[in-house]
Design an enzyme around this catalytic site. Structure first.
Site, mmCIF file in Angstrom:
data_model
loop_
_atom_site.group_PDB
_atom_site.id
_atom_site.type_symbol
_atom_site.label_atom_id
_atom_site.label_comp_id
_atom_site.label_asym_id
_atom_site.label_seq_id
_atom_site.Cartn_x
_atom_site.Cartn_y
_atom_site.Cartn_z
ATOM 1 N N ASN A 252 0.796 -1.232 -0.027
ATOM 2 C CA ASN A 252 -0.007 -0.111 -0.081
ATOM 3 C C ASN A 252 0.883 1.250 -0.107
ATOM 4 O OD1 ASN A 252 -2.454 1.464 0.440
ATOM 5 N ND2 ASN A 252 -1.763 1.832 2.546
ATOM 6 N N HIS B 182 0.702 5.208 1.365
ATOM 7 C CA HIS B 182 0.329 6.083 2.225
ATOM 8 C C HIS B 182 0.712 7.500 2.327
ATOM 9 C CE1 HIS B 182 -2.339 6.975 5.881
ATOM 10 N NE2 HIS B 182 -1.249 7.597 6.102
ATOM 11 N N SER C 239 4.791 6.780 2.376
ATOM 12 C CA SER C 239 5.376 5.538 2.958
ATOM 13 C C SER C 239 4.835 4.415 1.934
ATOM 14 C CB SER C 239 5.002 5.292 4.214
ATOM 15 O OG SER C 239 5.267 6.299 4.904
ATOM 16 N N ASP D 276 -2.284 0.293 8.234
ATOM 17 C CA ASP D 276 -1.082 1.237 8.178
ATOM 18 C C ASP D 276 0.089 0.741 9.147
ATOM 19 O OD1 ASP D 276 -2.282 2.449 6.064
ATOM 20 O OD2 ASP D 276 -3.116 4.143 7.605
HETATM 21 C C1 GAR Z 1 -2.703 8.660 -2.523
HETATM 22 O O1 GAR Z 1 -1.996 9.921 -2.081
HETATM 23 C C2 GAR Z 1 -2.725 7.700 -1.487
HETATM 24 O O2 GAR Z 1 -1.321 7.711 -0.790
HETATM 25 C C3 GAR Z 1 -3.687 8.046 -0.641
HETATM 26 O O3 GAR Z 1 -4.841 8.340 -1.380
HETATM 27 C C4 GAR Z 1 -4.099 8.921 -2.436
HETATM 28 C C5 GAR Z 1 -4.716 8.441 -3.589
HETATM 29 O O4 GAR Z 1 -4.446 9.487 -5.018
HETATM 30 N N1 GAR Z 1 -4.168 6.566 0.094
HETATM 31 C C6 GAR Z 1 -4.454 6.711 1.333
HETATM 32 O O5 GAR Z 1 -4.564 7.641 2.096
HETATM 33 C C7 GAR Z 1 -4.666 5.238 1.845
HETATM 34 N N2 GAR Z 1 -4.579 5.213 3.212
HETATM 35 P P1 GAR Z 1 -4.511 8.723 -6.464
HETATM 36 O O6 GAR Z 1 -6.044 7.920 -6.510
HETATM 37 O O7 GAR Z 1 -4.284 9.912 -7.257
HETATM 38 O O8 GAR Z 1 -3.429 7.618 -6.631
#
Ligand code: GAR
Length: 198
Positions: free
Chosen positions: A110, A112, A144, A153
């Site tokens: 994942n 984060h 991360s 997480d």
């Molecule tokens: C990303 O920044 C990812 O790290 C976060 O959502 C965003 C998705 O962007 N994920 C989380 O917060 C998971 N806990 P994207 O759809 O443009 O890749």
């Protein structure tokens, strides 16, 4: 080069991380390829990105299932139609059960948008993270990449990068700065795993 790692990328929204993975996979020597995109959200823009890249995608809307078990069984059914080596959560906003995770030991990672263990856990996702970082007066944030375990997480870190939090940052400007670094971090983390395993 040895065999490429077959990826399933799980998304819920914009899919900018998915895009950076798709772009990386276009390089002949990148050791992975996206075999399937899974979205729980029928409106996710990432589905358009998958279509534009001719990558099969499947919508498995959690709202159509009575239980998380049923939702995840539908995902598993799709995943088992072809060999998948690694599941990459890329802005996937559903928490996976221990049951599902145990079927993919060390095969789910994942991204984060914070310097874990800071600003992680249930409720900490997407813009909420950037808002919390700014509210806490942090001067550094980051991204991360980690293995997924049932504790949200908390899985082993694979890669991490810091970005500065600037004085006038809004959650949007901070989010953009984090995402720009996160994209490269994710691509490099997948490469590292592929090189280790193939
Ligand atoms: C990303 O920044 C990812 O790290 C976060 O959502 C965003 C998705 O962007 N994920 C989380 O917060 C998971 N806990 P994207 O759809 O443009 O890749």
């Amino acid at each position: 080069m040895s065999k490429k790692l077959n990826l399933a990328v799980f998304i819920s929204g914009s899919g900018s991380n998915l895009q950076s993975i798709i772009d990386a996979c276009e390089a002949k020597d990148y050791p992975a390829k996206v075999k399937l995109v899974v979205s729980n959200n029928p409106e996710a823009y990432g589905l358009v990105r998958a279509k534009n890249a001719n990558i099969p995608s499947v919508i498995i809307n959690h709202k159509s299932f009575k239980t998380r078990h049923d939702f995840e069984s539908a995902i598993t059914k799709e995943l088992t139609k072809q060999p998948i080596d690694l599941i990459c959560l890329a802005g996937f906003m559903r928490i996976l059960t221990a049951d599902f995770i145990s079927q993919w030991p060390d095969q789910i990672i994942n991204t984060h948008p914070s310097l874990l263990p800071k600003f992680g856990g249930e409720g900490m996702f997407g813009d909420n993270v950037h808002k919390a970082v700014i509210a806490a007066g942090e001067t550094q944030s980051g991204a991360s990449i980690h293995y997924v375990i049932p504790e949200v997480d908390k899985g082993r870190l694979i890669a991490q990068i810091s970005v500065p939090v600037l004085e006038n940052d809004t959650y949007e400007t901070l989010g953009e700065r984090v995402r720009a670094e996160e994209h490269e971090l994710y691509v490099n983390a997948i490469k590292k795993i592929a090189v280790e395993r193939t």
